[in-house]
Write an enzyme that holds these catalytic residues in place. Structure first.
Site, mmCIF file in Angstrom:
data_model
loop_
_atom_site.group_PDB
_atom_site.id
_atom_site.type_symbol
_atom_site.label_atom_id
_atom_site.label_comp_id
_atom_site.label_asym_id
_atom_site.label_seq_id
_atom_site.Cartn_x
_atom_site.Cartn_y
_atom_site.Cartn_z
ATOM 1 N N ASP A 32 0.859 -1.192 0.000
ATOM 2 C CA ASP A 32 0.000 0.000 0.000
ATOM 3 C C ASP A 32 0.885 1.229 0.000
ATOM 4 O O ASP A 32 1.965 1.220 0.594
ATOM 5 C CB ASP A 32 -0.893 0.008 1.253
ATOM 6 C CG ASP A 32 -2.194 0.767 1.044
ATOM 7 O OD1 ASP A 32 -2.128 1.988 0.777
ATOM 8 O OD2 ASP A 32 -3.273 0.160 1.152
ATOM 9 N N LEU A 77 -6.734 -4.787 -4.781
ATOM 10 C CA LEU A 77 -7.729 -3.907 -4.173
ATOM 11 C C LEU A 77 -7.256 -2.458 -4.147
ATOM 12 O O LEU A 77 -7.942 -1.597 -3.591
ATOM 13 C CB LEU A 77 -8.048 -4.347 -2.740
ATOM 14 C CG LEU A 77 -8.952 -5.563 -2.554
ATOM 15 C CD1 LEU A 77 -8.241 -6.859 -2.880
ATOM 16 C CD2 LEU A 77 -9.481 -5.625 -1.123
ATOM 17 N N THR A 96 -3.864 4.305 -11.137
ATOM 18 C CA THR A 96 -3.924 3.045 -10.392
ATOM 19 C C THR A 96 -4.747 2.011 -11.140
ATOM 20 O O THR A 96 -4.390 0.828 -11.205
ATOM 21 C CB THR A 96 -4.501 3.281 -8.989
ATOM 22 O OG1 THR A 96 -3.673 4.217 -8.283
ATOM 23 C CG2 THR A 96 -4.569 1.986 -8.193
ATOM 24 N N TYR A 149 -13.105 7.342 -11.164
ATOM 25 C CA TYR A 149 -13.203 6.046 -10.480
ATOM 26 C C TYR A 149 -13.910 5.017 -11.349
ATOM 27 O O TYR A 149 -13.414 3.905 -11.552
ATOM 28 C CB TYR A 149 -13.940 6.227 -9.158
ATOM 29 C CG TYR A 149 -14.033 4.972 -8.320
ATOM 30 C CD1 TYR A 149 -12.883 4.319 -7.884
ATOM 31 C CD2 TYR A 149 -15.265 4.453 -7.943
ATOM 32 C CE1 TYR A 149 -12.963 3.169 -7.108
ATOM 33 C CE2 TYR A 149 -15.350 3.308 -7.159
ATOM 34 C CZ TYR A 149 -14.200 2.671 -6.742
ATOM 35 O OH TYR A 149 -14.275 1.534 -5.977
#
Length: 327
Positions: A32, A77, A96, A149
């Site tokens: 992360d 994730l 991402t 998103y």
């Protein structure tokens, strides 16, 4: 599974997934960049045997030198997921979904591992079909503020299935619906933590739009079990992971207020641009191919989540209010 690589392992769902994997004896490498994590999230599991945390931005390659251990499954994730985060980090969110997914697929290919992509119900946009089935292509505004998103996840899905078709990569794509539970950040902008924070602080509960828009709330433990079921299966997806019980946003606000024992008024504020008006998964595919369905009723899950916020120190405003009342 003996070892899993969890990208976004310090996020809300990622942290719960890492914890569940460790509890079943699976070693975990959590990756992360901490850009949207709760404070000290990287330390939550650090004392668990078999857990390793690596701070890394997955838009940069996951090199063999940095990640030499063989893994059986890669859970992708990583992504800003709340409106507060992806509107604050629009380019990072898109990168991402794009380069991050490239890197996730490449590390899975290198190890011969299965990739589980955490996609989202947002790929359906403001749906014209209801309930949403996996064959529905969606109704998404590709240039609106939420598109950073929505389209990042749609591209990630396209890339994942292209890898499967061209290279034979073992993949599974989960479309996650409205997950909630303990350890959410109180100011992350999503409905459940916002309503809980406001109720416990004695503030008005702010509902955007009419409040008649619907959501389907899936408790985090159920979502994690769905991801694990997908990882164990050979099913590529996409598969909806969510609770098919549909409720209005106004009902959620009023229920949280009542469960919290608050007397907050429910106030209606301006609608959010491109806010989906109906959201409910058809989970027939998950039942058939994964043997999965949610088990925690939303009322019980909300009560557990409220209690966590009340008792964990996640609500400084509430603690201050209680202190003033006691004095």
């Amino acid at each position: 599974m003996t070892r899993a690589l969890v990208l976004g392992g310090c996020g809300f769902v990622g942290g719960h997934l890492c914890e569940r994997l460790l509890a079943t004896g699976v070693e975990v490498i959590s990756v992360d960049d901490l850009s949207t994590s709760a404070p000290n999230a990287e330390n939550l599991l650090r004392d668990h045997v078999g857990y390793r945390f690596v701070r890394h931005d997955i838009t940069e390659p996951l090199t063999a030198a940095a990640f030499p251990e063989p893994v059986d499954v890669v859970f992708h994730l990583a992504s800003p997921a709340s409106p507060v985060d992806y509107l604050r980090l629009p380019l990072h969110t898109l990168h991402t979904g794009a380069m991050g997914t490239v890197n996730a697929l490449e590390v899975a290919e290198r190890h011969g591992a299965r990739l589980v992509l955490a996609s989202t119900s947002e790929v359906y946009g403001d749906p014209l079909a209801h309930p949403q089935v996996e064959t529905y292509w969606g109704n998404v505004n590709p240039i609106g503020p939420r598109s950073v998103y929505d389209e990042a996840k749609r591209y990630a899905e396209a890339l994942t299935f292209a890898h499967r078709r061209e290279l034979g990569t073992d993949v599974g794509v989960a479309r996650i619906f409205n997950t909630y539970g303990p350890r959410m950040r109180s100011h992350d902008g999503r409905m459940v933590p916002t309503f809980i924070r406001q109720a416990l602080a004695g503030e008005p509960i702010t509902v955007t739009g009419t409040g008649r828009q619907t959501r389907s709330l899936c408790y985090v433990d159920d979502t994690v079990e769905g991801l694990l079921a997908l990882a164990r299966s050979g099913y590529p997806g996409p598969v909806n992971i969510g609770n098919p019980h549909e409720v209005t946003v106004q009902h959620v606000a009023e229920l949280i207020r009542d469960l919290a024992g608050a007397d907050s008024a429910v106030e209606f504020v301006a609608a959010v641009e491109d806010d989906p008006q109906r959201r409910c998964p058809d989970i027939a595919v998950a039942r058939e191919h994964l043997g999965w369905e949610p088990r925690v009723p939303y009322r019980d899950g909300l009560a557990r989540t409220i209690e966590w916020f009340r008792s964990s120190g996640a609500m400084p405003e509430f603690a201050v209010a209680q202190s003033k009342t006691a004095s």
